[in-house]
Design an enzyme around this catalytic site. Structure first.
Site, short mmCIF file in Angstrom:
data_model
loop_
_atom_site.label_atom_id
_atom_site.label_comp_id
_atom_site.label_asym_id
_atom_site.label_seq_id
_atom_site.Cartn_x
_atom_site.Cartn_y
_atom_site.Cartn_z
N VAL A 189 7.90 8.70 -1.43
CA VAL A 189 8.92 7.83 -0.86
C VAL A 189 8.28 6.84 0.11
O VAL A 189 8.56 5.65 0.10
CB VAL A 189 10.00 8.67 -0.14
N LYS B 211 8.50 -1.81 6.12
CA LYS B 211 7.76 -2.49 7.19
C LYS B 211 7.31 -3.88 6.76
O LYS B 211 7.19 -4.79 7.57
CB LYS B 211 6.55 -1.65 7.64
N GLY C 206 26.05 3.99 8.60
CA GLY C 206 25.00 4.79 9.24
C GLY C 206 24.14 3.94 10.15
O GLY C 206 23.46 3.03 9.68
N GLY D 99 21.55 4.96 11.98
CA GLY D 99 20.27 5.61 12.31
C GLY D 99 19.12 4.66 12.05
O GLY D 99 19.32 3.45 11.85
N ILE D 100 17.91 5.20 12.02
CA ILE D 100 16.73 4.34 11.92
C ILE D 100 16.76 3.52 10.62
O ILE D 100 16.60 2.29 10.66
CB ILE D 100 15.43 5.18 12.00
N GLU E 91 29.06 3.51 12.50
CA GLU E 91 28.34 4.72 12.90
C GLU E 91 29.34 5.71 13.48
O GLU E 91 30.12 5.39 14.37
CB GLU E 91 27.24 4.35 13.92
N ASP F 220 9.07 16.64 4.19
CA ASP F 220 10.54 16.53 4.33
C ASP F 220 11.24 17.80 3.87
O ASP F 220 12.30 18.16 4.41
CB ASP F 220 11.07 15.36 3.48
N ALA G 131 6.80 10.67 7.79
CA ALA G 131 5.54 10.75 7.05
C ALA G 131 4.43 11.38 7.88
O ALA G 131 3.62 12.16 7.36
CB ALA G 131 5.13 9.35 6.60
N HIS H 109 -5.20 -5.94 31.36
CA HIS H 109 -4.17 -6.87 31.80
C HIS H 109 -4.38 -8.23 31.13
O HIS H 109 -5.52 -8.68 31.02
CB HIS H 109 -4.25 -7.04 33.33
P1 FAD Z 1 8.04 12.31 -0.35
O1 FAD Z 1 7.40 11.10 0.18
O2 FAD Z 1 9.52 12.30 -0.58
O3 FAD Z 1 7.30 12.67 -1.71
C1 FAD Z 1 7.73 13.71 -2.50
C2 FAD Z 1 7.18 13.48 -3.88
O4 FAD Z 1 7.47 14.63 -4.67
C3 FAD Z 1 7.81 12.29 -4.60
O5 FAD Z 1 6.79 11.42 -5.03
C4 FAD Z 1 8.56 12.92 -5.76
O6 FAD Z 1 8.50 12.11 -6.94
C5 FAD Z 1 7.80 14.22 -5.98
N1 FAD Z 1 8.59 15.30 -6.58
C6 FAD Z 1 9.90 15.59 -6.41
N2 FAD Z 1 10.24 16.66 -7.16
C7 FAD Z 1 9.11 17.07 -7.80
C8 FAD Z 1 8.81 18.12 -8.68
N3 FAD Z 1 9.75 19.00 -9.08
N4 FAD Z 1 7.56 18.21 -9.16
C9 FAD Z 1 6.59 17.35 -8.77
N5 FAD Z 1 6.83 16.34 -7.91
C10 FAD Z 1 8.07 16.21 -7.43
N6 FAD Z 1 8.68 7.87 7.83
C11 FAD Z 1 7.83 7.49 8.79
O7 FAD Z 1 7.10 8.31 9.33
N7 FAD Z 1 7.76 6.18 9.21
C12 FAD Z 1 8.55 5.22 8.66
O8 FAD Z 1 8.46 4.06 9.05
C13 FAD Z 1 9.44 5.60 7.63
N8 FAD Z 1 10.25 4.68 7.07
C14 FAD Z 1 11.07 5.06 6.05
C15 FAD Z 1 11.88 4.09 5.48
C16 FAD Z 1 12.73 4.43 4.46
C17 FAD Z 1 13.60 3.37 3.84
C18 FAD Z 1 12.77 5.78 3.99
C19 FAD Z 1 13.68 6.16 2.86
C20 FAD Z 1 11.98 6.74 4.56
C21 FAD Z 1 11.12 6.40 5.60
N9 FAD Z 1 10.32 7.34 6.23
C22 FAD Z 1 9.48 6.96 7.23
C23 FAD Z 1 10.34 8.77 5.83
C24 FAD Z 1 9.14 9.09 4.94
O9 FAD Z 1 9.17 8.25 3.81
C25 FAD Z 1 9.17 10.54 4.53
O10 FAD Z 1 9.27 11.35 5.68
C26 FAD Z 1 7.92 10.92 3.78
O11 FAD Z 1 7.78 10.15 2.60
C27 FAD Z 1 7.95 12.41 3.41
O12 FAD Z 1 6.81 12.74 2.72
P2 FAD Z 1 6.79 13.97 1.71
O13 FAD Z 1 5.39 14.04 1.19
O14 FAD Z 1 7.38 15.16 2.35
O15 FAD Z 1 7.79 13.59 0.54
#
Ligand code: FAD
Length: 485
Positions: free
Chosen positions: A57, A67, A195, A197-198, A218, A325, A333, A457
């Site tokens: 994601v 960003k 919503g 939120g961020i 909100e 997540d 992230a 500064h």
């Molecule tokens: P994910 O990034 O969700 O990756 C999970 C992966 O698992 C995906 O690629 C998916 O295809 C795969 N998957 C799912 N099911 C299966 C399965 N059964 N088998 C194999 N693969 C599978 N966070 C920040 O820290 N800073 C930010 O600025 C920020 N901005 C964001 C903006 C938006 C619009 C969004 C939606 C989120 C943002 N986030 C941000 C949150 C951040 O994207 C997530 O916290 C982060 O991607 C989580 O990482 P992850 O590896 O847990 O999961």
């Protein structure tokens, strides 16, 4: 915690299935970090990901594309603000196709970089969706058909997806989730963001800069719920000044007319009915923990879909780990990547654990809002005693040169030890500045450490030292009559 051991499979190859020491389910920031770290520590790794590129994601439809668009929005606002400096540009011409291409190029560059990093480390990437079929075997379904992978250890990193609201299906192209909003198919005249939120406010910032009339509803009494009000206020003022309509304490009641996108929401002043061209639903994300066959291998998944883990990122089944997540809030992230490293290191036999004291939050809005550690809201609700040192950016030379005079830095200290407990910053670059406070908390720094560290500064970073000086009573850049030592 509560884990049970299961016997490990032999690592022989029988030709019908892949075998590996570590399988990682999900190629997002958590998953690819875990896979790369495990490989660097000498483990044989297979990474399973349904998408045709790594990044999850964050890279594909989250942190990075948002960003990129927020940067465009910021520069547009800055250019506009130059009129008060005597430099006037004409109105912008927006070429949506180029905007989309630019965003995709950045994403592509990063995802290609990840593929190269996987190859360099000999991490095998299998494209498909994985489901556990026994405690040491995964079935992957992909465009190639089916493949079984047996493993010694698994790391679940399957992330989360946007929560949808009943009656607002994203099958209607006018109803957007964050992925749809980032696709930037058009610039709606009237956009409703459900919503505050961020994610909702970042998208509000983008679309408002591009010319949409945005309305935010909100449910909570404040935007960015959980963040202190003094940090939120400058953002709310700025959004309102740009014409964004903000309804707090407001409940979205539903669609009145699916053809016209007429909606109804209940504000403290009464019910409002309004018609929009697009609706963005940004009410949070739900974990993918329930969709991976966890029950087949007795991995606990709570009723929200989160997978509980201990400090070593182990689930209740000892050789199965979970990160990112899918393990719970905050869904960020930088939390996912840290957890990924811990899981890989524990599997490699290191004495590792997730022991971060704090995880910073950043809204990349205009102005940015960032906070880390203790907030005043939390301190008050839990009865934690604290003292505050704050520095308004109206007194910062650097902030004035940047048009950031509405900014604020505040630090919360333990009244006895004077150690930093929390920090909040609003203003341009707050997301970069908050890292110093996070480090200070991790290092148990106290007010003197921050105040006596010479900050360059004129910079915005000085406001951190000045806030510590305000707490210490040694500040000279403001006159604070009550507290001088
Ligand atoms: P994910 O990034 O969700 O990756 C999970 C992966 O698992 C995906 O690629 C998916 O295809 C795969 N998957 C799912 N099911 C299966 C399965 N059964 N088998 C194999 N693969 C599978 N966070 C920040 O820290 N800073 C930010 O600025 C920020 N901005 C964001 C903006 C938006 C619009 C969004 C939606 C989120 C943002 N986030 C941000 C949150 C951040 O994207 C997530 O916290 C982060 O991607 C989580 O990482 P992850 O590896 O847990 O999961």
């Amino acid at each position: 915690m509560f884990w049970v051991a299961t016997p490990m499979p032999e690592l022989s190859q029988d030709g019908t299935e892949l075998q590996t020491e570590v399988v990682v389910l999900g190629g997002g920031p958590g998953g690819y970090t875990a896979a790369f770290r495990a490989a660097d520590l000498g483990r044989q790794v297979i990474l399973v990901e349904p998408q045709n590129s790594l990044g999850g994601v964050c890279l594909q439809v989250g942190c990075i594309p948002s960003k990129w668009l927020l940067h465009v929005a910021k520069v547009m606002e800055e250019v506009k603000s130059l009129s008060s400096h005597g430099v006037v540009f004409g109105s912008p011409a927006i070429d949506l196709e180029s905007l989309r291409t630019g965003k995709s190029k950045v994403v592509q560059k990063l995802t290609q970089g990840l593929s190269a990093l996987a190859k360099q480390r000999k991490v095998r990437v299998v494209q498909g969706t994985g489901t556990f079929i026994n405690p040491h075997k995964l079935e992957v379904k992909g465009t190639f058909g089916q493949q079984q992978i047996s493993f010694q250890n698994a790391i679940i990193a399957v992330g989360s997806v946007p929560i949808q609201l009943p009656g607002l299906s994203t099958e209607d192209p006018r109803i957007l989730d964050s992925t749809g909003a980032l696709a930037l198919n058009d610039i709606p005249k009237n956009l409703l963001v459900i919503g505050g939120g961020i994610i909702g406010l970042e998208m509000t910032t983008v679309y408002s800069a591009l010319g949409s009339q945005v309305t935010v509803v909100e449910w909570s009494p404040t935007l960015l719920p959980g963040c202190d009000l003094d940090l939120v206020r400058p953002l709310q003022r700025r959004l309102s000044a740009k014409g964004v309509q903000i309804h707090l304490n407001t409940q979205f009641l539903g669609l009145l007319n699916t053809e016209t996108l007429a909606v109804q929401f209940k504000t403290p002043k009464g019910i409002i009915q309004k018609t929009f061209d697009r609706i963005l639903v940004a009410v949070g994300r739900k974990p993918n923990g329930a969709d991976i066959g966890a029950e087949t291998i007795s991995v606990l998944v709570d009723k929200s879909g989160f997978i509980p883990v201990n400090a070593q990122q182990q689930t209740n089944v000892g050789h199965i780990y979970a990160i990112g997540d899918v393990t719970g809030q905050p869904m960020l992230a930088h939390k996912a990547t840290h957890e990924g490293k811990v899981a890989a290191e524990v599997i490699a036999g290191h004495k590792s654990g997730f022991e971060a004291r704090v995880i910073p939050n950043v809204a990349y809005t205009d102005p940015e809002v960032a906070w880390v550690g203790l907030t005043e809201i939390e301190a008050k609700s839990k009865g934690i005693s604290y003292e505050k040192g704050a520095f308004p950016w109206a007194a910062s030379g650097r902030a004035l040169t940047l048009g950031g005079e509405e900014g604020l830095t505040k630090l919360l200290f333990d009244p006895n030890t004077k150690q930093l407990l929390g920090a909040g910053i609003v203003g341009p670059g707050a997301g970069e500045l908050i890292a110093e406070a996070a480090l200070a908390i991790e290092m148990s720094a106290n007010a003197q450490d921050l105040a006596l560290t010479i900050h360059p500064h004129p910079t915005l970073s000085e406001t951190i030292a000045f806030s510590a000086e305000a707490f210490e009573g040694t500040l000279t850049d403001l006159y604070l009559p009550k507290k001088r030592r």
